[in-house]
Design a protein around this motif. Structure first.
Motif, short mmCIF file in Angstrom:
data_model
loop_
_atom_site.label_atom_id
_atom_site.label_comp_id
_atom_site.label_asym_id
_atom_site.label_seq_id
_atom_site.Cartn_x
_atom_site.Cartn_y
_atom_site.Cartn_z
N ALA A 273 -56.87 -6.96 36.86
CA ALA A 273 -58.43 -6.78 36.33
C ALA A 273 -59.31 -6.06 37.39
O ALA A 273 -60.04 -5.06 37.09
CB ALA A 273 -58.98 -8.19 35.85
N ASN A 274 -59.08 -6.52 38.53
CA ASN A 274 -59.71 -6.13 39.78
C ASN A 274 -59.41 -4.82 40.37
O ASN A 274 -60.08 -3.85 40.69
CB ASN A 274 -60.07 -7.13 40.74
CG ASN A 274 -60.70 -8.11 40.38
OD1 ASN A 274 -61.99 -8.05 40.50
ND2 ASN A 274 -60.21 -9.38 39.69
N LEU A 275 -57.89 -4.60 40.54
CA LEU A 275 -57.39 -3.34 40.98
C LEU A 275 -57.73 -2.33 40.07
O LEU A 275 -57.91 -1.32 40.44
CB LEU A 275 -56.29 -3.72 41.25
CG LEU A 275 -55.50 -4.62 42.28
CD1 LEU A 275 -53.96 -4.98 42.30
CD2 LEU A 275 -55.97 -4.77 43.74
N ALA A 276 -57.60 -2.43 38.77
CA ALA A 276 -57.98 -1.44 38.03
C ALA A 276 -59.35 -0.96 37.93
O ALA A 276 -59.80 0.00 37.77
CB ALA A 276 -57.73 -1.89 36.39
N GLY B 62 -60.69 4.91 43.43
CA GLY B 62 -60.27 4.56 44.69
C GLY B 62 -58.80 3.62 44.71
O GLY B 62 -58.15 3.57 43.66
N VAL B 63 -58.44 3.33 45.85
CA VAL B 63 -57.17 2.62 46.06
C VAL B 63 -57.44 1.34 46.75
O VAL B 63 -58.29 1.35 47.70
CB VAL B 63 -56.22 3.52 46.90
CG1 VAL B 63 -55.09 2.60 47.32
CG2 VAL B 63 -55.84 4.80 46.37
N ALA B 64 -57.23 0.16 45.73
CA ALA B 64 -57.49 -1.22 46.31
C ALA B 64 -56.90 -1.44 47.82
O ALA B 64 -55.62 -1.16 48.00
CB ALA B 64 -57.13 -2.02 45.32
N GLU C 174 -48.49 -8.29 42.67
CA GLU C 174 -49.61 -7.14 41.73
C GLU C 174 -50.00 -6.50 43.10
O GLU C 174 -50.16 -5.00 42.84
CB GLU C 174 -50.67 -7.88 40.97
CG GLU C 174 -51.23 -6.85 40.31
CD GLU C 174 -50.21 -6.33 38.97
OE1 GLU C 174 -49.28 -7.08 38.83
OE2 GLU C 174 -50.74 -5.16 38.58
N CYS C 175 -50.41 -6.80 44.11
CA CYS C 175 -51.22 -6.06 45.22
C CYS C 175 -50.17 -5.27 46.00
O CYS C 175 -50.54 -4.04 46.61
CB CYS C 175 -51.90 -6.81 46.21
SG CYS C 175 -53.38 -7.86 45.52
N ALA C 176 -49.04 -5.72 46.33
CA ALA C 176 -48.02 -5.14 47.30
C ALA C 176 -47.83 -3.78 47.29
O ALA C 176 -47.94 -2.80 48.26
CB ALA C 176 -46.83 -5.95 47.46
N PRO C 177 -47.70 -3.21 45.80
CA PRO C 177 -47.28 -1.62 45.87
C PRO C 177 -48.43 -0.79 46.30
O PRO C 177 -48.29 0.46 46.78
CB PRO C 177 -47.12 -1.40 44.29
CG PRO C 177 -46.50 -2.70 43.87
CD PRO C 177 -47.31 -3.69 44.59
N LEU C 178 -49.74 -1.42 46.49
CA LEU C 178 -50.97 -0.53 46.94
C LEU C 178 -50.91 -0.96 48.25
O LEU C 178 -51.67 -0.16 48.88
CB LEU C 178 -52.18 -1.11 46.03
CG LEU C 178 -52.05 -0.89 44.46
CD1 LEU C 178 -53.16 -1.56 44.05
CD2 LEU C 178 -51.97 0.51 44.16
N GLY C 179 -50.53 -1.74 48.81
CA GLY C 179 -50.56 -2.01 50.37
C GLY C 179 -51.64 -2.91 50.44
O GLY C 179 -52.08 -3.09 51.58
N ALA C 180 -52.32 -3.60 49.36
CA ALA C 180 -53.39 -4.56 49.50
C ALA C 180 -52.69 -5.95 49.31
O ALA C 180 -51.54 -6.11 49.06
CB ALA C 180 -54.18 -4.46 48.23
N ALA C 181 -53.62 -6.93 49.73
CA ALA C 181 -53.32 -8.13 49.74
C ALA C 181 -54.61 -9.21 49.66
O ALA C 181 -55.66 -8.58 50.08
CB ALA C 181 -52.51 -8.65 50.91
N VAL C 182 -54.28 -10.61 49.62
CA VAL C 182 -55.54 -11.37 49.52
C VAL C 182 -55.73 -11.51 51.21
O VAL C 182 -54.98 -12.02 51.83
CB VAL C 182 -55.32 -12.80 48.96
CG1 VAL C 182 -56.39 -13.58 49.15
CG2 VAL C 182 -54.85 -12.57 47.47
#
Lengths: 344, 344
Positions: B87-90, B97-99, B127-135
């Motif tokens: 919901a947030n990455l979208a 942008g890219v999260a 969910e985050c990993a493909p974007l290179g993002a994380a908590v």
């Protein structure tokens, strides 16, 4: 702690969230949000866009739950806004940064008066304004079906202005331990409110609206602070986090703490005398004042607002008070524990 | 909606949050958080520090409440983590942008199994990993004293990579309206679950774990999109936000929508036939798939993944479906409203 009672009867007030609707609430709240100097895109789109000229952004989140972190009968809506903002702004300061913006997640019962939410927004705006920060986004949803409590989740963003972030892990033996801001006042105010009193006002106000020394954070970073954190769980508890992260002993000098935090006598002694308590217990274990705790190289000149309250030694990581283990000191003072327990 | 029942009996499990304690929970959750490519300082300090080479940061918050946005008996912990992150990455993607990172505020009952929270963390990380993002940070507190429900507040940060943010307000008469991603699948899956069924799995999975087309957001910005938002409340509702912000009429082409969203026939028709519903109602009013909705200048080549579903006209701001007012179309389809009502 007593269960939160709904602030309004079940028949909806004309300004309840259910009647006004999500977008009506957002419009009213945004009108009180102020504006962030760093905002390129503010509230109203899928996301906000903030300028962070440093090329790095500081980010932190704190959650406040009604009945745990505030009560609507003890704190005004404005108080809750101030407190929720302060907890987050202090975390940014504790990294050596200056807060630029807040995002607010809100879950509230549908019968919550919109005027209460406007008050929270006004309190947040007032707490942020001196820093040039403001609420730039958020989300408002209905509380859980089984709950009449408000849950407020605040995220603060900030800028480091070219400074290296000051971590908890940088304290070294030989460093001095210093504090900026007040210790024990919020806990003292909470003790007053729990007994059904509302004075001395200075202590109660400190509980309702902490006054973190925001500018002391970047000043400490500029002065070469080796480690820093904010005191949200209590001095002994947060010094413990710093000691663990740095692999050092943090020794709090009891006489220095009394001299800097309890002289001249004020509301803490007044309330402690009335309750038969030792005010040092609040100073050592009371959280939520959001003072800043930092270590500086021995001999460094401390920036304005910082006072020395101990030193860093080598040894098994932990906290001592003039050489005595922190837990024993807390027990002897009747505090029973070294700081806030979140799932007690 | 039924009230959430606690997942575990009142006697604490050995891995309940109360037994493991706040810091134990955080340690276990952080172990599953993955790592953010942009993180200079990750979890464990007062705040995280993220690199945002663009000099601007995108920031957005969404709150998910158990019993409102998810049920623990319908969705696994991993599902809830995926959904909260998505919901947030979208929202970040919808700005172009890219999260880069998430911060998570969590209020949960003390008897919540730590393994459930680890599952949420694992879902978010995946969910985050493909974007290179994380908590990169968060806060865990006890739920309100009157509540057995989990409240999850997620903030996403992102980088624009030099692109101008795409706002809701830039649509102009003559633009084409386009969608990337699926519409109506989550609503269809919810309809299945509400009736006590768990198939077709494709629809149920779409409800549990939306698959927003993250890359389509920056691609649309690069292709000159004039306005963009994500579809979280339903196509008609979110097109309405875009129409209002831009001061235009957004006309959805019914035939184009059927052609792009309902051909070839799939689970939506299958479920609709079984329930005696019209699948177009889900496509027009179902939220939570987090498709992206954008407008492009007439004649612009759409990036991969985008399909034309309407156009922008001048007139009293609002939404029409092949010229008919959106509300009338929704009512005729039995949807009754144009999108999600948050305090209904």
């Amino acid at each position: 702690m007593t269960r939160p009672r709904p602030l309004v009867p079940r028949e909806d007030l004309a300004d309840s969230v259910r009647v006004v609707g999500e977008f009506g609430v957002i419009a009213r709240v945004v009108a009180r949000a102020g504006s962030a100097a760093a905002a390129e895109v503010g509230p109203g789109d899928d996301a906000a866009v903030l300028r962070v000229p440093d090329g790095r952004v500081v980010a932190t989140t704190d959650v406040l739950v009604e009945g745990r972190h505030f009560r609507r009968d003890w704190s005004s809506a404005e108080d809750v806004g101030h407190k929720a903002a302060a907890a987050n702004l202090a975390d940014v300061a504790a990294m050596g940064g200056v807060a630029t913006a807040l995002l607010v997640g809100l879950a509230c019962p549908a019968d919550t008066p919109t005027s209460w939410l406007e008050g929270v927004a006004a309190g947040m705006a007032a707490e942020c304004a001196p820093l040039g920060a403001a609420v730039v986004g958020g989300d408002t949803v209905a509380a859980a079906p089984d709950s009449a409590a408000v849950v407020l989740s605040v995220t603060a963003l900030g800028d480091l202005g070219g400074r290296a972030p000051v971590l908890r892990s940088g304290a070294r033996p030989g460093d001095v331990l210093a504090v900026a801001g007040r210790l024990g006042w919020s806990a003292c105010g909470l003790a007053v409110l729990r007994r059904g009193f509302s004075s001395p006002l200075a202590a109660v106000t400190a509980h309702r609206r902490p006054s973190p020394p925001y500018a002391a954070g970047p000043a400490a970073a500029d002065a070469g602070a080796t480690a820093m954190c904010d005191v949200s769980d209590g001095l002994l508890a947060d010094a413990g986090h710093l000691a663990t992260a740095s692999g050092v002993v943090v020794d709090v000098d009891r006489a220095a703490l009394v001299r800097t935090m309890l002289e001249p006598p004020g509301p803490l002694q007044q309330v402690a005398a009335a309750l038969g308590a030792d005010p040092l217990a609040w100073v050592l274990t009371g959280g939520e004042d959001h003072a800043l705790l930092a270590t500086f190289p021995g001999g460094a000149a401390l920036p304005p607002g910082w006072v020395t309250v101990g030193e860093v030694r080598s040894g098994e990581p932990g906290v001592t008070v003039s050489g005595e283990p922190a837990a024993e000191v807390a027990t002897a003072l009747g505090a029973g524990r070294t700081g806030h327990v979140h799932f007690g």
